[in-house]
Design an enzyme around this catalytic site. Structure first.
Site, PDB file in Angstrom:
ATOM      1  N   ILE A 125       0.839  -1.208   0.000  1.00 31.45           N
ATOM      2  CA  ILE A 125       0.000   0.000   0.000  1.00 31.45           C
ATOM      3  C   ILE A 125       0.874   1.258   0.000  1.00 31.45           C
ATOM      4  O   ILE A 125       0.556   2.239  -0.677  1.00 31.45           O
ATOM      5  CB  ILE A 125      -0.971  -0.022   1.204  1.00 31.45           C
ATOM      6  CG1 ILE A 125      -2.056  -1.076   0.938  1.00 31.45           C
ATOM      7  CG2 ILE A 125      -1.610   1.342   1.414  1.00 31.45           C
ATOM      8  CD1 ILE A 125      -3.089  -1.193   2.019  1.00 31.45           C
ATOM      9  N   ALA A 128       1.911   2.040  -3.434  1.00 33.74           N
ATOM     10  CA  ALA A 128       0.806   2.687  -4.162  1.00 33.74           C
ATOM     11  C   ALA A 128       0.703   4.160  -3.786  1.00 33.74           C
ATOM     12  O   ALA A 128       0.425   5.025  -4.636  1.00 33.74           O
ATOM     13  CB  ALA A 128      -0.513   1.967  -3.872  1.00 33.74           C
ATOM     14  N   TYR A 129       0.937   4.450  -2.507  1.00 35.18           N
ATOM     15  CA  TYR A 129       0.902   5.830  -2.021  1.00 35.18           C
ATOM     16  C   TYR A 129       1.974   6.679  -2.706  1.00 35.18           C
ATOM     17  O   TYR A 129       1.703   7.783  -3.190  1.00 35.18           O
ATOM     18  CB  TYR A 129       1.096   5.830  -0.504  1.00 35.18           C
ATOM     19  CG  TYR A 129       1.354   7.182   0.109  1.00 35.18           C
ATOM     20  CD1 TYR A 129       0.330   8.111   0.251  1.00 35.18           C
ATOM     21  CD2 TYR A 129       2.622   7.537   0.562  1.00 35.18           C
ATOM     22  CE1 TYR A 129       0.565   9.356   0.821  1.00 35.18           C
ATOM     23  CE2 TYR A 129       2.872   8.763   1.140  1.00 35.18           C
ATOM     24  CZ  TYR A 129       1.841   9.670   1.261  1.00 35.18           C
ATOM     25  OH  TYR A 129       2.081  10.895   1.821  1.00 35.18           O
ATOM     26  N   LEU A 130       3.205   6.170  -2.761  1.00 35.57           N
ATOM     27  CA  LEU A 130       4.298   6.931  -3.373  1.00 35.57           C
ATOM     28  C   LEU A 130       4.058   7.143  -4.865  1.00 35.57           C
ATOM     29  O   LEU A 130       4.381   8.207  -5.406  1.00 35.57           O
ATOM     30  CB  LEU A 130       5.635   6.232  -3.130  1.00 35.57           C
ATOM     31  CG  LEU A 130       6.117   6.235  -1.675  1.00 35.57           C
ATOM     32  CD1 LEU A 130       7.419   5.453  -1.542  1.00 35.57           C
ATOM     33  CD2 LEU A 130       6.305   7.662  -1.139  1.00 35.57           C
ATOM     34  N   LYS A 133       1.213   9.876  -5.106  1.00 36.46           N
ATOM     35  CA  LYS A 133       1.753  11.213  -4.833  1.00 36.46           C
ATOM     36  C   LYS A 133       2.639  11.681  -5.983  1.00 36.46           C
ATOM     37  O   LYS A 133       2.604  12.852  -6.385  1.00 36.46           O
ATOM     38  CB  LYS A 133       2.546  11.218  -3.527  1.00 36.46           C
ATOM     39  CG  LYS A 133       1.721  10.974  -2.272  1.00 36.46           C
ATOM     40  CD  LYS A 133       0.679  12.047  -2.020  1.00 36.46           C
ATOM     41  CE  LYS A 133       1.231  13.287  -1.361  1.00 36.46           C
ATOM     42  NZ  LYS A 133       0.132  14.251  -1.026  1.00 36.46           N
TER      43      LYS A 133
END
Length: 218
Positions: A125, A128-130, A133
């Protein structure tokens, strides 16, 4: 100045609202839940109830009309799914940028993350966040109608701020108190000469105002 902050109830956003209100700026914070409004009012900000995952560009632009600057500090937050990283950390950031353009608000500051990269690899996860962003940052940077600065803090802590930071294109990893992130954001909002820059932020030895001035125009 009038400043509108997306993610107005976040830990950094509440600190920023206090700083901006204390120096006499007019601040509005976009929140998803009405019960968060009292915390914003206590910080000196006007709560704006709006869900950036379902709002239209026109709805967001209506709340940005007349603002001098916009700050994107929203996030899906810890414990959220990869799908919400896509709808909030990427989708809402893009929506907010489009709405700022529609409303004619050029000054735009984004709270991103160290390591954000559209090409980041991995299936966790946080990966996916990086990616989310990174994709949002890349989109904002492409908008010629925005004078945008992207801030990528290191590991956030709740330690008391020192007012001493390192703010550069590449700092390397390190911790930074949320207090100091908010202080840097307050300076960046007022520093359009930093437009076009993507900056990393960790604790350091330079006073916040000195650190921002030293990167302005570079």
């Amino acid at each position: 100045m009038r400043i509108v902050i997306a993610g107005g109830h976040g830990q950094i956003a509440l600190r920023l609202e206090r700083l901006l209100a204390a120096r006499g700026d007019e601040v509005a914070g976009i929140i998803r839940h009405a019960e968060q409004g009292d915390d914003l009012r206590e910080a000196g900000a006007e709560p704006v109830l709006l869900d950036l995952e379902s709002a239209s560009v026109e709805e967001v632009a209506a709340h940005l009309a007349g603002a001098d600057a916009a700050v994107f500090a929203a996030g899906a937050g810890p414990g959220s799914t990869a799908a919400r990283k896509d709808t909030v950390d990427k989708g809402a950031a893009i929506l907010f940028a489009d709405a700022a353009i529609r409303a004619g608000v050029r000054r735009h500051v984004v709270v991103s993350s160290m390591g954000a990269d559209p090409a980041h690899q991995g299936d966790e996860i946080f990966d996916a966040y990086l990616r989310a962003k990174g994709e949002a940052d890349a989109y904002v940077r492409r908008q010629n109608a925005l004078d945008a600065t992207i801030l990528r803090p290191g590991m956030l802590t709740n330690d008391a701020g020192t007012g001493l930071v390192r703010l550069e294109a590449h700092t390397g990893r390190g911790p930074v108190p949320r207090d100091d992130v908010a202080a840097v954001l307050a300076e960046l909002v007022d520093s359009p000469a930093t437009a076009g820059l993507t900056l990393e932020l960790v604790s350091g030895s330079a006073p916040v105002s000195v650190a921002v001035k030293s990167v302005a125009g570079n």
